[in-house]
Design an enzyme around this catalytic site. Structure first.
Site, PDB file in Angstrom:
ATOM      1  N   ARG A 160       4.786  -1.989  26.056  1.00 51.76           N
ATOM      2  CA  ARG A 160       4.288  -1.005  25.078  1.00 51.76           C
ATOM      3  C   ARG A 160       4.837   0.401  25.331  1.00 51.76           C
ATOM      4  O   ARG A 160       4.138   1.398  25.158  1.00 51.76           O
ATOM      5  CB  ARG A 160       2.750  -0.943  25.074  1.00 51.76           C
ATOM      6  CG  ARG A 160       2.065  -2.215  24.730  1.00 51.76           C
ATOM      7  CD  ARG A 160       2.326  -2.686  23.304  1.00 51.76           C
ATOM      8  NE  ARG A 160       1.736  -3.985  23.127  1.00 51.76           N
ATOM      9  CZ  ARG A 160       2.391  -5.129  23.365  1.00 51.76           C
ATOM     10  NH1 ARG A 160       3.671  -5.120  23.711  1.00 51.76           N
ATOM     11  NH2 ARG A 160       1.791  -6.284  23.219  1.00 51.76           N
ATOM     12  N   SER A 211      -5.346  -3.566  19.340  1.00 50.52           N
ATOM     13  CA  SER A 211      -5.842  -3.365  20.708  1.00 50.52           C
ATOM     14  C   SER A 211      -5.876  -1.883  21.035  1.00 50.52           C
ATOM     15  O   SER A 211      -4.876  -1.186  20.863  1.00 50.52           O
ATOM     16  CB  SER A 211      -4.931  -4.070  21.711  1.00 50.52           C
ATOM     17  OG  SER A 211      -5.021  -5.449  21.514  1.00 50.52           O
ATOM     18  N   GLU A 306      -3.651   2.348  24.255  1.00 52.67           N
ATOM     19  CA  GLU A 306      -2.432   1.978  23.539  1.00 52.67           C
ATOM     20  C   GLU A 306      -2.383   2.839  22.261  1.00 52.67           C
ATOM     21  O   GLU A 306      -1.327   3.218  21.787  1.00 52.67           O
ATOM     22  CB  GLU A 306      -2.527   0.490  23.175  1.00 52.67           C
ATOM     23  CG  GLU A 306      -1.204  -0.169  22.904  1.00 52.67           C
ATOM     24  CD  GLU A 306      -1.358  -1.674  22.655  1.00 52.67           C
ATOM     25  OE1 GLU A 306      -1.935  -2.383  23.492  1.00 52.67           O
ATOM     26  OE2 GLU A 306      -0.885  -2.121  21.608  1.00 52.67           O
TER      27      GLU A 306
HETATM   28  C1  FAD Z   1      -5.017  -5.614  13.145  1.00 46.90           C
HETATM   29  C2  FAD Z   1      -3.964  -5.043  14.066  1.00 46.90           C
HETATM   30  C3  FAD Z   1      -3.290  -5.886  14.935  1.00 46.90           C
HETATM   31  C4  FAD Z   1      -2.307  -5.377  15.795  1.00 46.90           C
HETATM   32  N1  FAD Z   1      -1.661  -6.229  16.638  1.00 46.90           N
HETATM   33  C5  FAD Z   1      -0.687  -5.747  17.454  1.00 46.90           C
HETATM   34  C6  FAD Z   1       0.018  -6.629  18.330  1.00 46.90           C
HETATM   35  O1  FAD Z   1      -0.213  -7.835  18.383  1.00 46.90           O
HETATM   36  N2  FAD Z   1       0.982  -6.095  19.123  1.00 46.90           N
HETATM   37  C7  FAD Z   1       1.299  -4.756  19.097  1.00 46.90           C
HETATM   38  O2  FAD Z   1       2.206  -4.339  19.830  1.00 46.90           O
HETATM   39  N3  FAD Z   1       0.636  -3.906  18.289  1.00 46.90           N
HETATM   40  C8  FAD Z   1      -0.342  -4.358  17.469  1.00 46.90           C
HETATM   41  N4  FAD Z   1      -1.025  -3.496  16.651  1.00 46.90           N
HETATM   42  C9  FAD Z   1      -0.765  -2.039  16.737  1.00 46.90           C
HETATM   43  C10 FAD Z   1       0.267  -1.517  15.710  1.00 46.90           C
HETATM   44  O3  FAD Z   1       0.283  -2.317  14.559  1.00 46.90           O
HETATM   45  C11 FAD Z   1       1.672  -1.462  16.295  1.00 46.90           C
HETATM   46  O4  FAD Z   1       1.681  -0.638  17.426  1.00 46.90           O
HETATM   47  C12 FAD Z   1       2.688  -0.940  15.256  1.00 46.90           C
HETATM   48  O5  FAD Z   1       3.977  -1.265  15.699  1.00 46.90           O
HETATM   49  C13 FAD Z   1       2.595   0.565  15.013  1.00 46.90           C
HETATM   50  O6  FAD Z   1       3.460   0.896  13.928  1.00 46.90           O
HETATM   51  P1  FAD Z   1       3.068   1.998  12.844  1.00 46.90           P
HETATM   52  O7  FAD Z   1       4.223   2.173  11.929  1.00 46.90           O
HETATM   53  O8  FAD Z   1       1.783   1.670  12.194  1.00 46.90           O
HETATM   54  O9  FAD Z   1       2.900   3.255  13.787  1.00 46.90           O
HETATM   55  P2  FAD Z   1       2.034   4.583  13.532  1.00 46.90           P
HETATM   56  O10 FAD Z   1       0.603   4.325  13.852  1.00 46.90           O
HETATM   57  O11 FAD Z   1       2.336   5.168  12.211  1.00 46.90           O
HETATM   58  O12 FAD Z   1       2.646   5.510  14.666  1.00 46.90           O
HETATM   59  C14 FAD Z   1       2.454   5.210  16.029  1.00 46.90           C
HETATM   60  C15 FAD Z   1       3.228   6.244  16.862  1.00 46.90           C
HETATM   61  O13 FAD Z   1       4.630   6.079  16.619  1.00 46.90           O
HETATM   62  C16 FAD Z   1       5.210   7.281  16.117  1.00 46.90           C
HETATM   63  N5  FAD Z   1       6.226   6.886  15.120  1.00 46.90           N
HETATM   64  C17 FAD Z   1       6.043   6.123  14.007  1.00 46.90           C
HETATM   65  N6  FAD Z   1       7.224   5.943  13.363  1.00 46.90           N
HETATM   66  C18 FAD Z   1       8.164   6.616  14.079  1.00 46.90           C
HETATM   67  C19 FAD Z   1       9.573   6.823  13.924  1.00 46.90           C
HETATM   68  N7  FAD Z   1      10.270   6.316  12.896  1.00 46.90           N
HETATM   69  N8  FAD Z   1      10.211   7.582  14.855  1.00 46.90           N
HETATM   70  C20 FAD Z   1       9.532   8.120  15.898  1.00 46.90           C
HETATM   71  N9  FAD Z   1       8.206   7.966  16.097  1.00 46.90           N
HETATM   72  C21 FAD Z   1       7.531   7.218  15.198  1.00 46.90           C
HETATM   73  C22 FAD Z   1       4.042   8.078  15.540  1.00 46.90           C
HETATM   74  O14 FAD Z   1       4.302   9.481  15.586  1.00 46.90           O
HETATM   75  C23 FAD Z   1       2.899   7.681  16.469  1.00 46.90           C
HETATM   76  O15 FAD Z   1       2.913   8.474  17.634  1.00 46.90           O
HETATM   77  C24 FAD Z   1      -2.010  -3.982  15.776  1.00 46.90           C
HETATM   78  C25 FAD Z   1      -2.691  -3.135  14.893  1.00 46.90           C
HETATM   79  C26 FAD Z   1      -3.661  -3.660  14.044  1.00 46.90           C
HETATM   80  C27 FAD Z   1      -4.367  -2.726  13.096  1.00 46.90           C
END
Ligand code: FAD
Length: 313
Positions: A160, A211, A306
């Protein structure tokens, strides 16, 4: 590029939580991103990059600066390689790969959010991680106004984590090249379906950020954990897995279903804190803090978030 004012961020997070952004810009390409950063520099504005908002806890006060929503969503195929823009929804990337019988991304089934967010946090599940299928990553560096390219080995990926999460690297992930391999249609479909069902059965369906805490590497508690979960003992020993789910410590601390206002430790999976309907960011944050101190007190284990906090002083 249009800058909007006073946009409610709860509409852009899976938690359905978050106050207003003072300024808000949707970015579809590099030119628009450069324009946004010109304004950031000129006005000396705080900013943050938003993907799918599925790993973010945004404060009830919102964000007093510019929120940059990444929406570049191109995908191109070169034999077994895919060049994917960071604003593409991860599930759309997996669907595209599946159409061409390309395997390697099935573990991502059901993970919300965008490709950029997944790369930054090295998203993973079911033994897979995004770092295992990435060849290279392109970023935009606002300081130098340059586009940079990193080979996988330069991105310091770990559980992560990546170089892009490090505060010293304020770069925006633009796109990445994924190296996949050809597989059988029915095998890919079977795996995806298996993971989808697992999530449906084992994860809460209420709004959450997935998580909340990272799993823990601790040999001391491993034996106790495996005694309680004999069904996975063999798999752990065979695969040299030393991580204990954070959910285990939270449940053992007696916090299953524990509630603060509208924020609740999910009775279905204790590493999820769910929004029961009208939870405030503050309630989630207080519950996180309470869980951390209870687990520390009971086991001496320091849980680490996380989830990313945005808009908190
Ligand atoms: C129901 C559910 C299940 C999940 N299961 C998992 C799982 O199994 N495994 C797992 O790893 N995660 C899981 N997650 C967490 C999440 O979905 C992941 O971490 C996902 O990859 C985050 O992506 P996002 O675009 O939503 O990020 P955001 O929440 O929009 O951003 C997260 C961080 O990344 C930064 N960021 C976003 N895009 C960029 C970019 N292009 N360049 C630089 N920085 C950026 C943001 O500034 C922020 O700090 C889950 C979440 C939910 C709600």
């Amino acid at each position: 590029m249009k800058i909007q004012n006073n946009i409610l961020l709860k509409d852009y997070t899976t938690y359905k939580i978050g106050g207003p952004a003072k300024y808000f810009a949707r970015i579809g390409n590099l030119e628009e991103l450069r324009e946004a950063f010109k304004i950031v520099k000129k006005e000396n504005l705080p900013y943050f990059i938003l993907g799918g908002g599925s790993n973010s806890l945004i404060s009830d006060k919102g964000f007093n600066g510019l929120v940059i929503l990444i929406e570049n969503n191109e995908i191109k195929k070169y034999d077994n390689k895919l060049q994917i823009s960071s604003g593409l929804i991860l599930q759309d990337a997996i669907n595209f790969a599946t159409e061409y019988n390309l395997k390697g991304l099935e573990w991502g089934e059901g993970i919300p959010g965008m490709v950029g967010g997944a790369i930054r946090g090295n998203a993973g599940a079911f033994g897979g991680e995004i770092k295992n299928v990435l060849e290279s990553i392109k970023t935009y560096d606002p300081e130098s106004n340059m586009v940079k390219e990193y080979h996988n080995s330069e991105a310091d990926f770990s559980y992560r984590n990546s170089i892009f999460k490090n505060k010293a690297y304020k770069e925006v992930i633009l796109s990445a090249v994924f190296k996949l391999s050809y597989g059988k249609e029915k095998d890919i479909a079977r795996k995806r379906n298996q993971y989808k069902l697992y999530r449906l059965e084992n994860h809460p369906q209420e709004p959450s950020c997935g998580s909340v805490f990272k799993n823990i590497k601790d040999k001391k508690f491993l034996q106790h954990y495996l005694e309680k979960h004999s069904e996975i003992r063999e798999q752990y020993i065979k695969n040299w897995i030393y991580k204990i789910p954070a959910a285990y410590f939270i449940a053992e601390a007696g916090l299953t279903g524990f509630q603060m206002g509208q924020a609740q430790v999910s009775p279905k999976h204790t590493n999820f804190i769910i929004n029961k309907g009208k939870a405030e960011a503050d309630e989630i944050a207080r519950l996180i803090s309470f869980i951390k101190s209870r687990v520390k007190e009971r086991f001496g284990v320091r849980l680490q978030e996380e989830v990313q906090y945005i808009g908190w002083q």
